[in-house]
Design an enzyme around this catalytic site. Structure first.
Site, short mmCIF file in Angstrom:
data_model
loop_
_atom_site.label_atom_id
_atom_site.label_comp_id
_atom_site.label_asym_id
_atom_site.label_seq_id
_atom_site.Cartn_x
_atom_site.Cartn_y
_atom_site.Cartn_z
N GLN A 18 0.81 -1.23 0.00
CA GLN A 18 0.00 0.00 0.00
C GLN A 18 0.84 1.27 0.00
OE1 GLN A 18 -2.54 -1.92 3.28
NE2 GLN A 18 -3.97 -0.49 2.38
N GLU A 155 -4.82 -10.19 8.93
CA GLU A 155 -6.23 -10.46 8.63
C GLU A 155 -6.45 -11.75 7.85
OE1 GLU A 155 -8.19 -6.96 7.10
OE2 GLU A 155 -8.07 -5.98 9.06
C1 BGC Z 1 -6.13 -3.95 6.19
C2 BGC Z 1 -5.50 -2.73 5.56
C3 BGC Z 1 -6.58 -1.84 4.99
C4 BGC Z 1 -7.45 -1.37 6.13
C5 BGC Z 1 -8.57 -0.44 5.71
C6 BGC Z 1 -7.41 -3.68 6.90
O1 BGC Z 1 -8.36 -4.53 6.35
O2 BGC Z 1 -5.19 -4.67 6.95
O3 BGC Z 1 -4.59 -3.18 4.59
O4 BGC Z 1 -6.05 -0.77 4.27
O5 BGC Z 1 -8.02 -2.46 6.79
O6 BGC Z 1 -9.44 -1.05 4.81
#
Ligand code: BGC
Length: 403
Positions: A18, A155
């Site tokens: 990201q 996650e």
């Molecule tokens: C993830 C991030 C994501 C954030 C916001 C989480 O699901 O680990 O990579 O940018 O939430 O959506």
């Protein structure tokens, strides 16, 4: 005032794909370029691959004491079996930079992206999946000296549904984010990821002195009347399978943004509402307190590290308001006995939000052409909260001259 454990981490988080830019050998890079415009491109992202020191300096100068970032498998092993010493040295420099600045590094080994060769070989569910990831982890452990916190897989519950997004669901998401019905995480993938997590954690534990855990996306699901059984079923598939797998870990990473209700058909999409965030989610700062309490209950008392919490908004005072309420809920949970070791805000920087640039979660804005970093008032605000161990949460924001 809430007594925080000594060494409480106050920080912010990012992930490699990201923010780094040009993650050419990863599966996401290929997917973006094959998506025919459906996904925006990550491109140079925030160019943090080169500008990580500047990113970390901003956090440290503001008063934060921790930074969560990841190592990118697709850079370290761009071709199967070829390990880039230079990429490993790069991540070691990141760790050294954080330590030098007084930021405790929290290192994530996997955050949604894999090398293209791994995806092509069948990924996590292939017979070789566990061995290949464990081998990668073995390559990384030599650079982890001095690192106290390691997250294996980010996650896993979201990873377990990613392959199940239908084309229809993606197209619906483009039209109206709040109408998206997320597919339920696939329990077979979830169990495989748990097995891989346990193997990876054993490697990290045997070869480093770091605490190891994985980071679970909390849904803060609540039942609607009469739908308690459906709620219990989905709570297990969405979350508890992953929290139960963390029972022998040193900590569990909790990531919370919003809360959703469960009806007879399943999780109810966020109803359209003017308060919904740029991610299309309901504005629910109370989700963090709900999430840490739930993680604490299901794991049977595994220490919690908040590895992500934040809001997608272009309105920075709103980010402060959300975070203030979320932190109040967190401190209340600590007062009630939940062992929380730190709070890492998502995100340090506005970054590539998996196919879109619009949902801005950052404490720092980034000019996508010049890569100039522009800290937002929320960064200074969170730094004050960190420096005062939470006391600044009660400051009157207007008296402090801040939004
Ligand atoms: C993830 C991030 C994501 C954030 C916001 C989480 O699901 O680990 O990579 O940018 O939430 O959506």
């Amino acid at each position: 005032m809430t007594a925080l454990p000594s060494g409480f981490l106050w920080g912010a988080a990012t992930s490699p794909h990201q923010t780094e830019g040009n993650n050419l050998a990863s599966d996401w890079w290929t997917n973006e370029h094959r998506s025919q415009g459906r996904l925006q491109l990550s491109g140079d992202a925030d160019d943090s691959y080169h500008r990580y020191a500047e990113d970390m300096e901003l956090l440290a100068r503001a008063g934060l004491n921790a930074y969560r970032f990841g190592v990118e498998w697709a850079r370290i092993e761009p071709v199967e079996g070829h390990v880039s010493r230079a990429a490993l040295a790069h991540y070691r420099r990141m760790i050294d930079t954080a330590l030098h600045l007084g930021l405790t590094p929290v290192v994530t080994l996997h955050h949604f992206t894999v090398p293209q060769w791994f995806a092509a070989a069948g990924g996590w569910m292939s017979d070789d999946g566990p061995r290949l990831f464990t081998r990668f982890v073995e390559q990384v452990t030599p650079i982890l000296g001095g690192v106290e916190w390691v997250c294996t897989i980010n996650e896993p519950n979201i990873l377990a549904l990613m392959g199940h997004f239908t084309q229809d669901a993606l197209e619906a998401a483009e039209r109206d984010l709040s109408a998206v019905v997320m597919p339920t995480p696939d329990a077979a993938i979830g169990r495989r990821l748990a097995e891989i997590h346990h193997e990876a954690a054993a490697v990290v534990r045997a070869r480093t002195s770091a605490k190891v855990g994985w980071t679970v996306a909390s849904q803060a699901l609540t039942p609607t009347p009469g739908n308690e059984a459906k709620h219990a079923e989905l709570q297990y598939l969405w979350e508890d399978l992953y929290l139960e797998a963390a029972r022998d870990d040193d900590f569990v990473g909790v990531q919370a943004y919003t809360s959703q209700a469960v009806g007879p058909e399943g999780v109810i999409p966020h109803p359209p509402h003017p308060d919904n965030t740029l991610a299309g989610w309901a504005y629910r700062p109370d989700a963090l307190g709900m999430a840490v309490r739930h993680a604490w209950d299901v794991t049977g008392g595994v220490p919690v590290l908040v590895t992500e919490n934040g809001i997608a908004t272009a309105d920075d005072p709103r980010r402060i308001a959300y975070t203030r309420d979320a932190l109040r809920g967190l401190l209340a949970a600590i007062d009630d006995g939940v062992d929380v070791r730190g709070y890492l805000h998502w995100s340090a920087l506005d970054n590539y939000e998996w196919g879109r640039w619009e949902p801005t979660f950052g404490l720092v804005a980034v000019d996508r052409e010049t890569f100039e970093r522009r800290p937002k008032p929320s960064l200074a605000w969170l730094g004050d909260v960190a420096r005062t161990a939470g006391a600044a949460l009660d400051d009157n924001p207007s008296a402090a001259g801040r939004p």
